[in-house]
Design a protein around this motif. Structure first.
Motif, PDB file in Angstrom:
ATOM      1  N   CYS A   1     -31.914  54.461 -68.657  1.00 16.27           N
ATOM      2  CA  CYS A   1     -31.288  55.753 -68.338  1.00 16.27           C
ATOM      3  C   CYS A   1     -32.315  56.727 -67.760  1.00 16.27           C
ATOM      4  O   CYS A   1     -31.996  57.516 -66.861  1.00 16.27           O
ATOM      5  CB  CYS A   1     -30.592  56.339 -69.561  1.00 16.27           C
ATOM      6  SG  CYS A   1     -31.661  56.853 -70.916  1.00 16.27           S
TER       7      CYS A   1
ATOM      8  N   GLY B   1     -32.820  55.739 -64.142  1.00 18.08           N
ATOM      9  CA  GLY B   1     -31.709  56.225 -63.337  1.00 18.08           C
ATOM     10  C   GLY B   1     -31.785  57.715 -63.081  1.00 18.08           C
ATOM     11  O   GLY B   1     -31.495  58.195 -61.979  1.00 18.08           O
ATOM     12  N   ASN B   2     -32.205  58.461 -64.096  1.00 18.72           N
ATOM     13  CA  ASN B   2     -32.290  59.921 -63.967  1.00 18.72           C
ATOM     14  C   ASN B   2     -33.282  60.345 -62.893  1.00 18.72           C
ATOM     15  O   ASN B   2     -33.028  61.273 -62.123  1.00 18.72           O
ATOM     16  CB  ASN B   2     -32.674  60.522 -65.319  1.00 18.72           C
ATOM     17  CG  ASN B   2     -32.659  62.034 -65.308  1.00 18.72           C
ATOM     18  OD1 ASN B   2     -31.791  62.653 -64.705  1.00 18.72           O
ATOM     19  ND2 ASN B   2     -33.619  62.635 -65.988  1.00 18.72           N
ATOM     20  N   TRP B   3     -34.413  59.667 -62.823  1.00 22.17           N
ATOM     21  CA  TRP B   3     -35.471  60.095 -61.909  1.00 22.17           C
ATOM     22  C   TRP B   3     -35.498  59.334 -60.593  1.00 22.17           C
ATOM     23  O   TRP B   3     -36.345  59.587 -59.751  1.00 22.17           O
ATOM     24  CB  TRP B   3     -36.828  59.965 -62.618  1.00 22.17           C
ATOM     25  CG  TRP B   3     -36.920  60.839 -63.836  1.00 22.17           C
ATOM     26  CD1 TRP B   3     -37.024  60.429 -65.130  1.00 22.17           C
ATOM     27  CD2 TRP B   3     -36.877  62.273 -63.883  1.00 22.17           C
ATOM     28  NE1 TRP B   3     -37.053  61.500 -65.988  1.00 22.17           N
ATOM     29  CE2 TRP B   3     -36.967  62.648 -65.240  1.00 22.17           C
ATOM     30  CE3 TRP B   3     -36.763  63.271 -62.914  1.00 22.17           C
ATOM     31  CZ2 TRP B   3     -36.952  63.973 -65.653  1.00 22.17           C
ATOM     32  CZ3 TRP B   3     -36.748  64.591 -63.327  1.00 22.17           C
ATOM     33  CH2 TRP B   3     -36.844  64.932 -64.677  1.00 22.17           C
ATOM     34  N   LEU B   4     -34.571  58.422 -60.383  1.00 17.93           N
ATOM     35  CA  LEU B   4     -34.475  57.739 -59.092  1.00 17.93           C
ATOM     36  C   LEU B   4     -33.891  58.729 -58.067  1.00 17.93           C
ATOM     37  O   LEU B   4     -32.762  59.179 -58.230  1.00 17.93           O
ATOM     38  CB  LEU B   4     -33.574  56.511 -59.220  1.00 17.93           C
ATOM     39  CG  LEU B   4     -33.648  55.499 -58.068  1.00 17.93           C
ATOM     40  CD1 LEU B   4     -35.027  54.833 -58.040  1.00 17.93           C
ATOM     41  CD2 LEU B   4     -32.554  54.446 -58.223  1.00 17.93           C
TER      42      LEU B   4
ATOM     43  N   SER C   1     -30.127  60.788 -54.964  1.00 16.30           N
ATOM     44  CA  SER C   1     -29.267  61.958 -54.743  1.00 16.30           C
ATOM     45  C   SER C   1     -29.864  62.938 -53.744  1.00 16.30           C
ATOM     46  O   SER C   1     -29.126  63.595 -52.996  1.00 16.30           O
ATOM     47  CB  SER C   1     -29.007  62.671 -56.071  1.00 16.30           C
ATOM     48  OG  SER C   1     -30.233  63.076 -56.671  1.00 16.30           O
TER      49      SER C   1
ATOM     50  N   LEU D   1     -20.409  58.332 -61.812  1.00 15.93           N
ATOM     51  CA  LEU D   1     -21.447  57.511 -62.436  1.00 15.93           C
ATOM     52  C   LEU D   1     -21.477  57.706 -63.953  1.00 15.93           C
ATOM     53  O   LEU D   1     -21.618  56.742 -64.722  1.00 15.93           O
ATOM     54  CB  LEU D   1     -22.812  57.873 -61.838  1.00 15.93           C
ATOM     55  CG  LEU D   1     -23.045  57.481 -60.378  1.00 15.93           C
ATOM     56  CD1 LEU D   1     -24.330  58.131 -59.856  1.00 15.93           C
ATOM     57  CD2 LEU D   1     -23.123  55.969 -60.235  1.00 15.93           C
TER      58      LEU D   1
ATOM     59  N   PHE E   1     -28.181  52.641 -67.191  1.00 18.16           N
ATOM     60  CA  PHE E   1     -28.746  53.101 -65.927  1.00 18.16           C
ATOM     61  C   PHE E   1     -27.756  53.986 -65.175  1.00 18.16           C
ATOM     62  O   PHE E   1     -28.136  55.032 -64.615  1.00 18.16           O
ATOM     63  CB  PHE E   1     -29.137  51.905 -65.062  1.00 18.16           C
ATOM     64  CG  PHE E   1     -29.614  52.286 -63.682  1.00 18.16           C
ATOM     65  CD1 PHE E   1     -30.941  52.622 -63.461  1.00 18.16           C
ATOM     66  CD2 PHE E   1     -28.725  52.311 -62.606  1.00 18.16           C
ATOM     67  CE1 PHE E   1     -31.378  52.984 -62.189  1.00 18.16           C
ATOM     68  CE2 PHE E   1     -29.151  52.662 -61.338  1.00 18.16           C
ATOM     69  CZ  PHE E   1     -30.481  53.003 -61.129  1.00 18.16           C
TER      70      PHE E   1
ATOM     71  N   HIS F   1     -28.370  57.756 -64.169  1.00 20.73           N
ATOM     72  CA  HIS F   1     -28.395  58.113 -62.750  1.00 20.73           C
ATOM     73  C   HIS F   1     -27.452  59.283 -62.476  1.00 20.73           C
ATOM     74  O   HIS F   1     -27.757  60.177 -61.673  1.00 20.73           O
ATOM     75  CB  HIS F   1     -28.003  56.895 -61.919  1.00 20.73           C
ATOM     76  CG  HIS F   1     -28.396  56.984 -60.482  1.00 20.73           C
ATOM     77  ND1 HIS F   1     -29.615  57.479 -60.059  1.00 20.73           N
ATOM     78  CD2 HIS F   1     -27.714  56.653 -59.352  1.00 20.73           C
ATOM     79  CE1 HIS F   1     -29.675  57.434 -58.740  1.00 20.73           C
ATOM     80  NE2 HIS F   1     -28.525  56.949 -58.288  1.00 20.73           N
TER      81      HIS F   1
ATOM     82  N   GLY G   1     -29.125  62.589 -63.106  1.00 20.91           N
ATOM     83  CA  GLY G   1     -29.961  63.033 -61.995  1.00 20.91           C
ATOM     84  C   GLY G   1     -29.163  63.658 -60.871  1.00 20.91           C
ATOM     85  O   GLY G   1     -29.586  64.641 -60.257  1.00 20.91           O
ATOM     86  N   TRP G   2     -27.987  63.121 -60.588  1.00 22.98           N
ATOM     87  CA  TRP G   2     -27.125  63.678 -59.538  1.00 22.98           C
ATOM     88  C   TRP G   2     -26.593  65.047 -59.945  1.00 22.98           C
ATOM     89  O   TRP G   2     -26.486  65.957 -59.120  1.00 22.98           O
ATOM     90  CB  TRP G   2     -25.968  62.725 -59.248  1.00 22.98           C
ATOM     91  CG  TRP G   2     -26.365  61.545 -58.412  1.00 22.98           C
ATOM     92  CD1 TRP G   2     -27.116  60.471 -58.810  1.00 22.98           C
ATOM     93  CD2 TRP G   2     -26.042  61.303 -57.031  1.00 22.98           C
ATOM     94  NE1 TRP G   2     -27.277  59.579 -57.780  1.00 22.98           N
ATOM     95  CE2 TRP G   2     -26.631  60.051 -56.670  1.00 22.98           C
ATOM     96  CE3 TRP G   2     -25.315  61.997 -56.080  1.00 22.98           C
ATOM     97  CZ2 TRP G   2     -26.506  59.512 -55.396  1.00 22.98           C
ATOM     98  CZ3 TRP G   2     -25.185  61.456 -54.805  1.00 22.98           C
ATOM     99  CH2 TRP G   2     -25.770  60.235 -54.472  1.00 22.98           C
TER     100      TRP G   2
END
Length: 341
Positions: free
Chosen positions: A105, A108-111, A114, A135, A163, A167, A170-171
């Motif tokens: 997770c 996903g947050n820092w990928l 977005s 998501l 994930f 993610h 993050g968006w």
């Protein structure tokens, strides 16, 4: 060019008036000419007619804070990770498996996907918030189904669900931050500080919800996160718009003072929740512990109401003035109702 601008402004004002009669309109004339244009005698004045609520950056700020709340679930995995470990990974390597899910997770947050989407022709903060809701819904529904025992998953599928909702967080953050920064170009520092402070505090806010309504009910809480966060994000995605450039530079709504008020409220809430956490950790009486959590939950609701009042009051500050507001900017025609962020 002056005639075309006047006609465009007239059509815009007419369209806004036709759109609604119940909602009051604001109308202001903005000088959108550069200093060089003034020296050459070429002055471009654009009249903006827009719905007070449909063009207020304070509405965007409040909506963005709620999106940050949706994204803040990234900080509360500790509330249910121990229960999941005991039920699904009781062996010696159970802790490592849980840590890998938490890593999923966070990854996903820092990928930063977005960010690229937001700047694309299909992007914008509104669309980012909608995708974040999808998501989050998919990820938490999967984890909730797995937690209930009704859905059998391989480990990689569980990892993927973690994930996905990470993610989505993050968006949510990207949607809220980009709209806020663009709508407060002269107060970026305080605007970003307010939003990030609320983002960091959102974990504590969701913890109060867990303690009051879902204590030791992991599956129900995960299902709540799926429905509530996705629903809230989808509803408030409509508030992620850009106000006209000239209006974003207008200081009649006292942006510095109101952002300071919002930041003070968030800090006070942080202190209250810290006190609630300390007192709650020192008590062994379940009833007393529940009462303390209710105090924290009420403090959260009170803070949200006061933040909403700041947004309402800031929107009312933009009044009819009939004058020309001078800004040294490029020749940009302001659009009624705000552009999509």
């Amino acid at each position: 060019m002056a005639m075309e601008t006047a006609n465009a402004a007239s059509r815009t004002a007419g369209g806004a008036a036709a759109r609604t009669h119940a909602e009051p309109l604001i109308s202001s004339r903005y000088d959108c000419s550069s200093a060089a244009d003034h020296e050459n005698g070429e002055v471009e004045v654009v009249e903006v007619a827009a719905s007070r609520w449909g063009s207020s950056r304070w509405v965007v700020l409040f909506g963005g804070m709620l999106l940050e709340l949706c994204g803040g679930s990234i900080y509360i995995t500790g509330l249910y990770s121990s229960d999941l470990r005991n039920r699904f990974f009781p062996g010696d390597g159970g802790q490592e498996q849980i840590e890998q899910l938490v890593f999923a997770c966070n990854l996903g947050n820092w990928l930063p996907v977005s960010g690229f989407f937001n700047d694309s022709r299909w992007g914008g903060s509104r669309n980012c918030a909608v995708i974040a809701s999808g998501l989050t819904l998919l990820g938490y529904l999967g984890v909730s189904g797995w937690s209930s025992g009704k859905v059998q998953m391989d480990y990689w599928q569980i990892w993927l669900c973690w994930f996905l909702w990470g993610h989505g967080s993050g968006w949510f953050d990207n949607a809220a931050m980009t709209a806020t920064v663009r709508n407060f170009p002269a107060q970026r520092g305080r605007a970003v500080a307010t939003m990030k402070a609320f983002y960091g505090l959102s974990g504590s806010i969701l913890t109060q919800v867990y303690n009051v309504f879902f204590f030791r009910e992991t599956t129900s809480f995960l299902l709540f996160l799926a429905i509530a966060l996705a629903g809230l994000g989808a509803c408030f995605s409509n508030l992620m718009f850009l106000v006209p450039t000239a209006m974003a530079l207008d200081n009649r709504d006292k942006p510095g003072r109101r952002l300071d008020q919002a930041l003070v409220l968030v800090v006070v809430l942080a202190l209250v929740l810290m006190g609630v956490s300390i007192v709650r950790s020192g008590t062994t009486d379940p009833d007393h512990s529940s009462d303390i959590s209710i105090v924290g939950f009420v403090a959260v609701l009170g803070t949200l109401v006061m933040l909403m009042l700041i947004a309402v009051q800031g929107s009312r500050e933009v009044k009819l003035d009939g004058g020309v507001n001078r800004f040294a900017s490029t020749n940009t025609v302001a659009v009624a109702g705000g552009a999509v962020a």
